[in-house]
Design a protein around this motif. Structure first.
Motif, mmCIF file in Angstrom:
data_model
loop_
_atom_site.group_PDB
_atom_site.id
_atom_site.type_symbol
_atom_site.label_atom_id
_atom_site.label_comp_id
_atom_site.label_asym_id
_atom_site.label_seq_id
_atom_site.Cartn_x
_atom_site.Cartn_y
_atom_site.Cartn_z
ATOM 1 N N LEU A 293 -6.453 0.261 -18.339
ATOM 2 C CA LEU A 293 -6.553 -0.040 -17.166
ATOM 3 C C LEU A 293 -7.556 -0.028 -16.509
ATOM 4 C CD1 LEU A 293 -3.454 2.384 -16.374
ATOM 5 C CD2 LEU A 293 -3.257 -0.095 -16.635
ATOM 6 N N PRO A 294 -8.009 -0.540 -15.515
ATOM 7 C CA PRO A 294 -9.427 -0.335 -14.631
ATOM 8 C C PRO A 294 -9.083 0.816 -13.910
ATOM 9 C CG PRO A 294 -8.101 -2.448 -13.665
ATOM 10 C CD PRO A 294 -7.349 -1.788 -14.836
ATOM 11 N N GLY A 295 -10.292 1.379 -13.693
ATOM 12 C CA GLY A 295 -10.102 2.731 -12.677
ATOM 13 C C GLY A 295 -11.522 3.061 -12.311
ATOM 14 N N VAL A 296 -12.632 2.665 -12.509
ATOM 15 C CA VAL A 296 -13.673 3.399 -12.447
ATOM 16 C C VAL A 296 -14.162 3.421 -10.765
ATOM 17 C CG1 VAL A 296 -15.530 1.355 -12.275
ATOM 18 C CG2 VAL A 296 -16.320 3.660 -13.468
ATOM 19 N N GLN A 297 -13.717 2.402 -10.007
ATOM 20 C CA GLN A 297 -14.072 2.500 -8.552
ATOM 21 C C GLN A 297 -13.016 3.399 -7.816
ATOM 22 O OE1 GLN A 297 -14.495 -1.710 -6.936
ATOM 23 N NE2 GLN A 297 -14.529 -0.688 -4.887
ATOM 24 N N THR A 298 -11.714 3.649 -8.489
ATOM 25 C CA THR A 298 -10.613 4.339 -7.771
ATOM 26 C C THR A 298 -10.647 5.698 -8.077
ATOM 27 O OG1 THR A 298 -9.048 3.244 -9.437
ATOM 28 C CG2 THR A 298 -8.980 2.576 -7.079
ATOM 29 N N LEU A 299 -11.529 6.073 -9.363
ATOM 30 C CA LEU A 299 -11.456 7.547 -9.897
ATOM 31 C C LEU A 299 -11.556 8.582 -8.792
ATOM 32 C CD1 LEU A 299 -11.805 9.886 -12.174
ATOM 33 C CD2 LEU A 299 -14.149 9.010 -12.547
ATOM 34 N N LEU A 300 -12.760 8.575 -8.176
ATOM 35 C CA LEU A 300 -12.638 9.670 -7.488
ATOM 36 C C LEU A 300 -12.127 9.615 -5.973
ATOM 37 C CD1 LEU A 300 -14.927 12.204 -6.667
ATOM 38 C CD2 LEU A 300 -16.565 10.643 -5.474
ATOM 39 N N PRO A 301 -11.933 8.635 -5.457
ATOM 40 C CA PRO A 301 -10.963 8.700 -4.489
ATOM 41 C C PRO A 301 -9.605 9.053 -4.501
ATOM 42 C CG PRO A 301 -12.201 6.532 -4.280
ATOM 43 C CD PRO A 301 -12.473 7.165 -5.648
ATOM 44 N N ALA A 302 -9.110 8.583 -5.874
ATOM 45 C CA ALA A 302 -7.667 9.314 -6.350
ATOM 46 C C ALA A 302 -7.761 10.698 -6.485
ATOM 47 C CB ALA A 302 -7.311 8.279 -7.654
ATOM 48 N N VAL A 303 -8.953 11.434 -7.284
ATOM 49 C CA VAL A 303 -8.989 12.499 -7.457
ATOM 50 C C VAL A 303 -8.947 13.433 -6.010
ATOM 51 C CG1 VAL A 303 -10.268 14.470 -8.473
ATOM 52 C CG2 VAL A 303 -9.928 12.475 -9.775
ATOM 53 N N ILE A 304 -9.966 12.831 -5.205
ATOM 54 C CA ILE A 304 -10.067 13.634 -3.826
ATOM 55 C C ILE A 304 -8.506 13.683 -3.118
ATOM 56 C CG2 ILE A 304 -10.817 13.478 -1.438
ATOM 57 C CD1 ILE A 304 -13.473 12.083 -2.788
ATOM 58 N N THR A 305 -7.880 12.429 -3.105
ATOM 59 C CA THR A 305 -6.633 12.433 -2.380
ATOM 60 C C THR A 305 -5.651 13.079 -3.040
ATOM 61 O OG1 THR A 305 -7.143 10.134 -2.006
ATOM 62 C CG2 THR A 305 -4.896 10.811 -1.959
ATOM 63 N N GLY A 306 -5.400 13.267 -4.278
ATOM 64 C CA GLY A 306 -4.690 14.195 -4.960
ATOM 65 C C GLY A 306 -4.743 15.622 -5.018
ATOM 66 N N ALA A 307 -5.961 15.774 -5.181
ATOM 67 C CA ALA A 307 -6.528 17.432 -5.128
ATOM 68 C C ALA A 307 -6.350 17.999 -3.856
ATOM 69 C CB ALA A 307 -7.982 17.571 -5.506
ATOM 70 N N ARG A 308 -6.715 17.193 -2.840
ATOM 71 C CA ARG A 308 -6.285 17.852 -1.457
ATOM 72 C C ARG A 308 -4.916 17.959 -0.948
ATOM 73 N NH1 ARG A 308 -9.952 14.383 2.166
ATOM 74 N NH2 ARG A 308 -9.909 16.298 3.707
ATOM 75 N N GLN A 309 -4.155 17.039 -1.516
ATOM 76 C CA GLN A 309 -2.630 17.183 -1.073
ATOM 77 C C GLN A 309 -2.312 18.460 -1.807
ATOM 78 O OE1 GLN A 309 -1.123 13.488 -3.179
ATOM 79 N NE2 GLN A 309 -1.447 12.158 -1.270
ATOM 80 N N ARG A 310 -2.754 18.816 -2.687
ATOM 81 C CA ARG A 310 -2.179 20.110 -3.660
ATOM 82 C C ARG A 310 -2.917 21.430 -3.513
ATOM 83 N NH1 ARG A 310 -1.618 15.409 -6.257
ATOM 84 N NH2 ARG A 310 0.565 14.945 -7.155
ATOM 85 N N GLY A 311 -3.791 21.426 -2.339
ATOM 86 C CA GLY A 311 -4.420 22.254 -1.963
ATOM 87 C C GLY A 311 -5.695 22.912 -2.857
#
Ligand SMILES: [Zn+2]
Length: 468
Positions: A344-362
């Motif tokens: 899967l491609p994912g280099v552009q979405t890596l950091l935004p996806a991590v920021i989003t998921g991490a902050r949702q989980r505190g």
């Protein structure tokens, strides 16, 4: 190529070793010259207003397949899927300032000659800085491995299974030999861990039963494939003392093996990817071939458990495993999942996806920076120049608007193939600017968005402490 201008990044909340602090970052000659508490500061050429933004160390993606094509060495009609220009633009847009490129190429890098060729091709096109993995296939000699070490490999990639025709799986003795040989270099053996014979057997059964639906891909690769191979690799590394890295951990049960191995002093580290942290089996069923990766997507319960292993430090880093397959290659998998390639491609979405998921989980910004910058810099020996906002380090920064909510749209992607498994997903936290060695390489508000030419990115040689 570092700019001689003095730049001040002013007004942001900056992620330092001590936590997030309101400091200004003075940049001179591409490096962080000082962290300043008082504004105005003397004598700068430019002030970049970071008010309202969080400033993180530029992300380091330890696992990309940009696969530059060596046209002189390869006359086959294999598709040119990504390459360093498009891949690098997408990386910059995603807040990534350095990548560690996997050895796959046409031809793959398995000795000093192929390594140097790929390095030269990549230097011509690079947008972001890049280190390179060396490769080990069953035919790679010790001299071929050491030749790649001398050429500047930051780690070595090998497989326990036969997923890649250029790099078939190593036997157990080959894994032991590779770990032992690399021990004195301080470089890791990064293993793709799947049990080949179980894979073949499960896959044959599912095919024989007539299954062609997306979930058959996941059922052909139950977690035991990964768990068995991770357990075996850990035991081999424990036995011979080499440095093992498990790439793309998809199962919390293999993370648990890493956790207990670390506790008893085995030199093992682990990586996972945003797809295992933000997508699940329902996404695989929905996306079909566009959600087909290896290891496969898992249940939401397993997704949540992986976050726990990030939180306790078992999993060290998050990488994209970016593979820029053409839609034409993936599309045949719509009617029959077996007919699509894995990745899967994912280099552009890596950091935004991590920021989003991490902050949702505190989780905190410190966690995010650790997983995406500080730990990768340590694992691939790119520190102290990379991976943290400290005086003397390269001025590699990503400026994030923490409150901006947006939706992933394929039209906004800068990689060559305009599709993403995250299409339609809501993200919170948007990359506004990416700075590499003091130069803005991505600007969300600029018409062109990418503000440097191919070739700006440099090859990174690992700074390995002597004696490993
Ligand atoms: Zn990969």
């Amino acid at each position: 190529m570092a700019s001689n201008r003095k730049l001040l990044v002013h007004g942001g909340r900056v992620l330092l070793a001590s936590g997030v602090e309101p400091v200004d970052i003075l940049i001179a000659e591409g490096r962080i010259a000082a962290l300043l508490k008082d504004y105005p500061s003397p004598d700068v050429d430019d002030v970049l207003d970071a008010t309202g933004l969080v400033v993180l160390p530029g992300a380091i993606d330890g696992h990309t397949h940009f696969i530059p094509r060596d046209l002189e060495a390869d006359s086959s009609d294999k598709p040119d899927d990504e390459g360093f220009v498009h891949g690098g633009r997408a990386a910059a847009a995603g807040g990534i300032t350095s990548i560690v490129e996997m050895p796959q190429a046409y031809p793959s890098t398995v000795n000093a000659r192929t390594f140097e060729r790929k390095r030269a091709l990549s230097e011509r096109d690079a947008i972001v800085d890049f280190a390179m993995w060396g490769g080990i296939s069953p035919l790679t000699s010790s001299e071929d491995i050491l030749g790649q070490v001398r050429s500047g490999a930051a780690g070595f990639k090998a497989y326990t299974s036969n997923g890649d025709p250029d790099m078939p799986g190593l036997s157990d003795i080959q894994i032991v030999d590779a770990l032992s040989l690399l021990r004195s270099t301080g470089l890791m053996l990064g293993l793709h861990t799947e049990n080949e014979s179980l894979l073949q057997a499960y896959q044959a059964r599912l095919r024989a039963s007539g299954r062609t639906d997306p979930l058959a891909h996941a059922e052909a690769r139950p977690a035991i494939l990964e768990i068995e191979a991770v357990a075996r690799a850990i035991l081999l590394a424990e036995y011979c003392g080499g440095r093992l890295h498990i790439v793309h951990v998809g199962s919390p049960r293999s993370a648990e093996l890493v956790r207990s191995a670390k506790a008893r002093g085995v030199r093992v580290t682990a990586e996972t990817c945003p797809q295992y942290l933000a997508l699940n089996l329902e996404d695989l069923a929905r996306l079909g071939p566009y959600g087909k990766c290896v290891p496969p997507l898992r249940s939401q319960e397993e997704v949540e458990a992986l976050w726990g292993y990030l939180g306790d430090g078992t999993i060290d880093c998050i990488a994209s495993d970016h593979c820029g397959y053409k839609k034409e290659a993936k599309e045949p998998g719509r009617s029959n999942i077996w007919n699509a390639p894995n990745g899967l491609p994912g280099v552009q979405t890596l950091l935004p996806a991590v920021i989003t998921g991490a902050r949702q989980r505190g989780f905190s910004w410190e966690h995010i920076a650790r997983w995406t910058a500080t730990n990768p810099a340590r694992l691939w020996h790119l520190a102290p120049a990379k991976g943290s906002i400290t005086p003397g380090a390269d001025a590699d920064l990503v400026l994030v608007d923490p409150e901006w909510e947006w939706t992933v749209k394929e039209a906004d992607l800068l990689n060559a193939q305009k599709w993403s498994p995250f299409e339609g997903k809501k993200m919170k936290g948007r990359v506004r600017k990416t700075i590499l060695r003091g130069e803005t390489i991505y600007d969300d508000t600029h018409r062109e968005r990418i503000t440097v030419d191919p070739g700006y990115g440099s090859f990174l040689r690992p700074s390995v402490p002597t004696g490993g």
